[in-house]
Design a protein around this motif. Structure first.
Motif, PDB file in Angstrom:
ATOM      1  N   PHE A 231       0.853  -1.186   0.000  1.00 22.52           N
ATOM      2  CA  PHE A 231       0.000   0.000   0.000  1.00 22.52           C
ATOM      3  C   PHE A 231       0.892   1.242   0.000  1.00 22.52           C
ATOM      4  CE2 PHE A 231      -3.085   3.006   1.744  1.00 22.52           C
ATOM      5  CZ  PHE A 231      -4.226   2.636   1.065  1.00 22.52           C
ATOM      6  N   PRO A 232       0.769   2.155  -0.981  1.00 17.79           N
ATOM      7  CA  PRO A 232       1.692   3.298  -1.112  1.00 17.79           C
ATOM      8  C   PRO A 232       1.345   4.413  -0.134  1.00 17.79           C
ATOM      9  CG  PRO A 232       0.061   3.382  -2.855  1.00 17.79           C
ATOM     10  CD  PRO A 232      -0.217   2.121  -2.085  1.00 17.79           C
ATOM     11  N   PHE A 233       1.558   4.161   1.170  1.00 18.93           N
ATOM     12  CA  PHE A 233       1.140   5.127   2.186  1.00 18.93           C
ATOM     13  C   PHE A 233       1.852   6.465   2.043  1.00 18.93           C
ATOM     14  CE2 PHE A 233       0.293   1.076   4.387  1.00 18.93           C
ATOM     15  CZ  PHE A 233      -1.057   1.246   4.574  1.00 18.93           C
ATOM     16  N   ALA A 234       3.164   6.437   1.909  1.00 22.90           N
ATOM     17  CA  ALA A 234       3.916   7.694   1.900  1.00 22.90           C
ATOM     18  C   ALA A 234       3.476   8.582   0.747  1.00 22.90           C
ATOM     19  CB  ALA A 234       5.411   7.399   1.817  1.00 22.90           C
ATOM     20  N   LEU A 235       3.340   7.991  -0.432  1.00 30.46           N
ATOM     21  CA  LEU A 235       2.933   8.767  -1.600  1.00 30.46           C
ATOM     22  C   LEU A 235       1.506   9.268  -1.437  1.00 30.46           C
ATOM     23  CD1 LEU A 235       3.628   9.766  -4.431  1.00 30.46           C
ATOM     24  CD2 LEU A 235       2.813   7.581  -5.336  1.00 30.46           C
ATOM     25  N   LEU A 236       0.634   8.385  -0.959  1.00 31.26           N
ATOM     26  CA  LEU A 236      -0.762   8.779  -0.774  1.00 31.26           C
ATOM     27  C   LEU A 236      -0.882   9.876   0.269  1.00 31.26           C
ATOM     28  CD1 LEU A 236      -3.782   8.382  -1.275  1.00 31.26           C
ATOM     29  CD2 LEU A 236      -3.752   6.551   0.423  1.00 31.26           C
ATOM     30  N   LEU A 237      -0.139   9.741   1.368  1.00 33.38           N
ATOM     31  CA  LEU A 237      -0.215  10.738   2.427  1.00 33.38           C
ATOM     32  C   LEU A 237       0.263  12.087   1.935  1.00 33.38           C
ATOM     33  CD1 LEU A 237      -0.759  11.475   5.370  1.00 33.38           C
ATOM     34  CD2 LEU A 237       1.576  10.761   5.908  1.00 33.38           C
ATOM     35  N   ALA A 238       1.360  12.100   1.186  1.00 30.58           N
ATOM     36  CA  ALA A 238       1.876  13.371   0.677  1.00 30.58           C
ATOM     37  C   ALA A 238       0.841  14.057  -0.204  1.00 30.58           C
ATOM     38  CB  ALA A 238       3.172  13.129  -0.099  1.00 30.58           C
ATOM     39  N   GLY A 239       0.197  13.277  -1.074  1.00 31.32           N
ATOM     40  CA  GLY A 239      -0.812  13.861  -1.950  1.00 31.32           C
ATOM     41  C   GLY A 239      -2.020  14.357  -1.179  1.00 31.32           C
ATOM     42  N   LEU A 240      -2.460  13.575  -0.201  1.00 32.36           N
ATOM     43  CA  LEU A 240      -3.633  13.966   0.573  1.00 32.36           C
ATOM     44  C   LEU A 240      -3.358  15.190   1.430  1.00 32.36           C
ATOM     45  CD1 LEU A 240      -4.962  10.457   1.644  1.00 32.36           C
ATOM     46  CD2 LEU A 240      -6.024  12.030   0.020  1.00 32.36           C
ATOM     47  N   LEU A 241      -2.158  15.253   2.016  1.00 38.56           N
ATOM     48  CA  LEU A 241      -1.814  16.421   2.823  1.00 38.56           C
ATOM     49  C   LEU A 241      -1.758  17.676   1.965  1.00 38.56           C
ATOM     50  CD1 LEU A 241       0.902  14.945   5.204  1.00 38.56           C
ATOM     51  CD2 LEU A 241      -1.331  15.840   5.873  1.00 38.56           C
ATOM     52  N   ALA A 242      -1.217  17.539   0.772  1.00 43.60           N
ATOM     53  CA  ALA A 242      -1.156  18.688  -0.126  1.00 43.60           C
ATOM     54  C   ALA A 242      -2.558  19.137  -0.516  1.00 43.60           C
ATOM     55  CB  ALA A 242      -0.343  18.327  -1.370  1.00 43.60           C
ATOM     56  N   HIS A 243      -3.431  18.154  -0.766  1.00 45.01           N
ATOM     57  CA  HIS A 243      -4.812  18.491  -1.122  1.00 45.01           C
ATOM     58  C   HIS A 243      -5.525  19.157   0.045  1.00 45.01           C
ATOM     59  CE1 HIS A 243      -9.148  17.705  -1.592  1.00 45.01           C
ATOM     60  NE2 HIS A 243      -8.909  17.912  -2.889  1.00 45.01           N
ATOM     61  N   ALA A 244      -5.283  18.641   1.257  1.00 47.54           N
ATOM     62  CA  ALA A 244      -5.931  19.216   2.433  1.00 47.54           C
ATOM     63  C   ALA A 244      -5.442  20.628   2.693  1.00 47.54           C
ATOM     64  CB  ALA A 244      -5.670  18.335   3.653  1.00 47.54           C
ATOM     65  N   ALA A 245      -4.164  20.866   2.414  1.00 45.78           N
ATOM     66  CA  ALA A 245      -3.624  22.207   2.638  1.00 45.78           C
ATOM     67  C   ALA A 245      -4.289  23.213   1.712  1.00 45.78           C
ATOM     68  CB  ALA A 245      -2.115  22.199   2.424  1.00 45.78           C
ATOM     69  N   ALA A 246      -4.623  22.755   0.491  1.00 44.18           N
ATOM     70  CA  ALA A 246      -5.263  23.661  -0.464  1.00 44.18           C
ATOM     71  C   ALA A 246      -6.748  23.824  -0.184  1.00 44.18           C
ATOM     72  CB  ALA A 246      -5.066  23.128  -1.889  1.00 44.18           C
ATOM     73  N   ALA A 247      -7.345  22.842   0.459  1.00 36.36           N
ATOM     74  CA  ALA A 247      -8.776  22.904   0.752  1.00 36.36           C
ATOM     75  C   ALA A 247      -9.021  23.763   1.977  1.00 36.36           C
ATOM     76  CB  ALA A 247      -9.327  21.495   0.980  1.00 36.36           C
ATOM     77  N   ALA A 248     -10.237  24.245   2.100  1.00 36.01           N
ATOM     78  CA  ALA A 248     -10.576  25.104   3.238  1.00 36.01           C
ATOM     79  C   ALA A 248     -11.143  24.258   4.363  1.00 36.01           C
ATOM     80  CB  ALA A 248     -11.595  26.158   2.805  1.00 36.01           C
ATOM     81  N   GLY A 249     -10.501  24.379   5.535  1.00 32.77           N
ATOM     82  CA  GLY A 249     -11.059  23.808   6.753  1.00 32.77           C
ATOM     83  C   GLY A 249     -11.317  22.322   6.741  1.00 32.77           C
ATOM     84  N   PRO A 250     -10.279  21.461   6.768  1.00 34.60           N
ATOM     85  CA  PRO A 250     -10.542  20.029   6.875  1.00 34.60           C
ATOM     86  C   PRO A 250     -11.217  19.715   8.206  1.00 34.60           C
ATOM     87  CG  PRO A 250      -8.232  20.480   7.292  1.00 34.60           C
ATOM     88  CD  PRO A 250      -8.837  21.769   6.816  1.00 34.60           C
ATOM     89  N   GLU A 251     -12.016  18.670   8.213  1.00 38.51           N
ATOM     90  CA  GLU A 251     -12.707  18.269   9.443  1.00 38.51           C
ATOM     91  C   GLU A 251     -11.703  17.665  10.416  1.00 38.51           C
ATOM     92  OE1 GLU A 251     -16.286  15.293  10.976  1.00 38.51           O
ATOM     93  OE2 GLU A 251     -15.935  15.607   8.823  1.00 38.51           O
ATOM     94  N   ILE A 252     -11.651  18.196  11.621  1.00 39.41           N
ATOM     95  CA  ILE A 252     -10.698  17.737  12.633  1.00 39.41           C
ATOM     96  C   ILE A 252     -11.487  17.177  13.813  1.00 39.41           C
ATOM     97  CG2 ILE A 252      -8.831  18.388  14.189  1.00 39.41           C
ATOM     98  CD1 ILE A 252      -8.154  20.651  12.260  1.00 39.41           C
ATOM     99  N   THR A 253     -11.174  15.947  14.182  1.00 36.30           N
ATOM    100  CA  THR A 253     -11.886  15.259  15.266  1.00 36.30           C
ATOM    101  C   THR A 253     -11.024  15.236  16.519  1.00 36.30           C
ATOM    102  OG1 THR A 253     -12.988  13.831  13.663  1.00 36.30           O
ATOM    103  CG2 THR A 253     -12.993  13.108  15.963  1.00 36.30           C
ATOM    104  N   PRO A 254     -11.524  15.718  17.657  1.00 36.61           N
ATOM    105  CA  PRO A 254     -10.746  15.608  18.904  1.00 36.61           C
ATOM    106  C   PRO A 254     -10.551  14.144  19.281  1.00 36.61           C
ATOM    107  CG  PRO A 254     -12.560  17.177  19.135  1.00 36.61           C
ATOM    108  CD  PRO A 254     -12.796  16.442  17.856  1.00 36.61           C
ATOM    109  N   LEU A 255      -9.370  13.827  19.751  1.00 33.96           N
ATOM    110  CA  LEU A 255      -9.126  12.467  20.222  1.00 33.96           C
ATOM    111  C   LEU A 255      -9.976  12.189  21.459  1.00 33.96           C
ATOM    112  CD1 LEU A 255      -5.244  12.227  19.881  1.00 33.96           C
ATOM    113  CD2 LEU A 255      -6.925  10.930  18.566  1.00 33.96           C
ATOM    114  N   PRO A 256     -10.536  10.991  21.577  1.00 31.98           N
ATOM    115  CA  PRO A 256     -11.351  10.677  22.758  1.00 31.98           C
ATOM    116  C   PRO A 256     -10.474  10.523  23.993  1.00 31.98           C
ATOM    117  CG  PRO A 256     -11.074   8.724  21.398  1.00 31.98           C
ATOM    118  CD  PRO A 256     -10.477   9.862  20.626  1.00 31.98           C
ATOM    119  N   PRO A 257     -11.036  10.738  25.179  1.00 36.41           N
ATOM    120  CA  PRO A 257     -10.259  10.542  26.412  1.00 36.41           C
ATOM    121  C   PRO A 257      -9.891   9.077  26.589  1.00 36.41           C
ATOM    122  CG  PRO A 257     -12.580  10.895  26.908  1.00 36.41           C
ATOM    123  CD  PRO A 257     -12.413  11.169  25.444  1.00 36.41           C
ATOM    124  N   VAL A 258      -8.747   8.851  27.210  1.00 35.61           N
ATOM    125  CA  VAL A 258      -8.226   7.498  27.384  1.00 35.61           C
ATOM    126  C   VAL A 258      -7.801   7.309  28.833  1.00 35.61           C
ATOM    127  CG1 VAL A 258      -6.501   5.816  26.624  1.00 35.61           C
ATOM    128  CG2 VAL A 258      -7.402   7.484  25.001  1.00 35.61           C
TER     129      VAL A 258
END
Length: 247
Positions: free
Chosen positions: A3-30
């Motif tokens: 699975f090409p994680f590094a390549l996919l992640l780089a592309g997705l991060l670049a896309h998210a940076a160009a997009a407005a306001g990605p949805e961010i979920t708070p981590l649940p308490p542990v």
């Protein structure tokens, strides 16, 4: 094929940076030392927020991620499977997560099966075979009487000890005396003016066998604390079983 994680992640991060306001979920308490499961979609970039700013350790090869905003937020992509991530705050406290990717959301847990009371089932069968038209009302009254016997087993009477001092002593010195009180009340309740004998004969005998197994057969045997506790338990069980059989 890996699975090409590094390549996919780089592309997705670049896309998210160009997009407005990605949805961010708070981590649940542990809880401490707990591995908290978090379900995510496989192959999709998801954003999580930690409070306060933290260091993110992506332990397994199946998850790739990158922290931004000084560790307050991280984007990650998971392949199918279970992937561990440890988030460490500046004070050294750790939160442990297992990101579960792929597959449907788990459905609600089915209810635990209700245990079947074999005695209640047996009493229900005896009730079905009994021809008395008042049998269900009789059972409800009998259940209430058994419940009263739980308290009656602890009954006391006033007495005077060898030293002349007033004291309380058990009202029933033997199991036979205690059970005789119950039998008189039961038979009076289940025998009407036109009845030759108390109603529900088979069911009465079956319940009596349960009591006899605890009370024993010696009419003069004293009631010990252990026997009294067992009698209270069997009276309580019969109250519940008879009530269930009447439903």
């Amino acid at each position: 094929m890996r699975f090409p994680f590094a390549l996919l992640l780089a592309g997705l991060l670049a896309h998210a940076a160009a997009a407005a306001g990605p949805e961010i979920t708070p981590l649940p308490p542990v809880e401490a030392a707990e591995w908290k499961e978090v379900r995510v979609a496989a192959g999709e970039l998801v954003w999580f927020q930690a409070q306060p700013a933290s260091t993110w350790d992506f332990i397994d090869d199946g998850v790739k991620g990158r922290a931004v905003e000084d560790g307050k937020v991280a984007g990650l992509v998971c392949g199918p499977g279970r992937h561990r991530v440890i988030v460490t705050a500046r004070d050294g406290s750790r939160s442990r997560f297992v990101f579960v990717a792929g597959g449907p959301e788990p459905g609600p847990r089915p209810p635990e099966p209700v245990p079947v009371d074999a005695l209640a089932k047996e009493l229900r069968d005896l009730l079905a075979a009994d021809p008395s038209p008042t049998k269900r009302a009789d059972l409800q009254a009998l259940s209430a009487l058994y419940a009263l016997m739980v308290g009656e087993a602890d009954a006391t009477v006033d007495d005077v000890g060898p030293d002349g001092q007033k004291r309380k002593r058990p009202a029933y010195e033997t199991a036979a005396a205690l059970n005789a009180t119950f039998v008189r009340a039961r038979d009076s309740m289940l025998k009407g003016p036109g009845d030759a004998a108390p109603r529900l004969p088979a069911l009465r005998k079956r319940c009596g066998d349960e009591v006899a197994a605890v009370a024993g057969t010696d009419p003069d045997a004293p009631v010990t604390d252990a026997t009294r506790a067992k009698l209270k338990a069997v009276y309580g069980r019969l109250a519940r079983a008879v009530a269930d059989a009447a439903k």
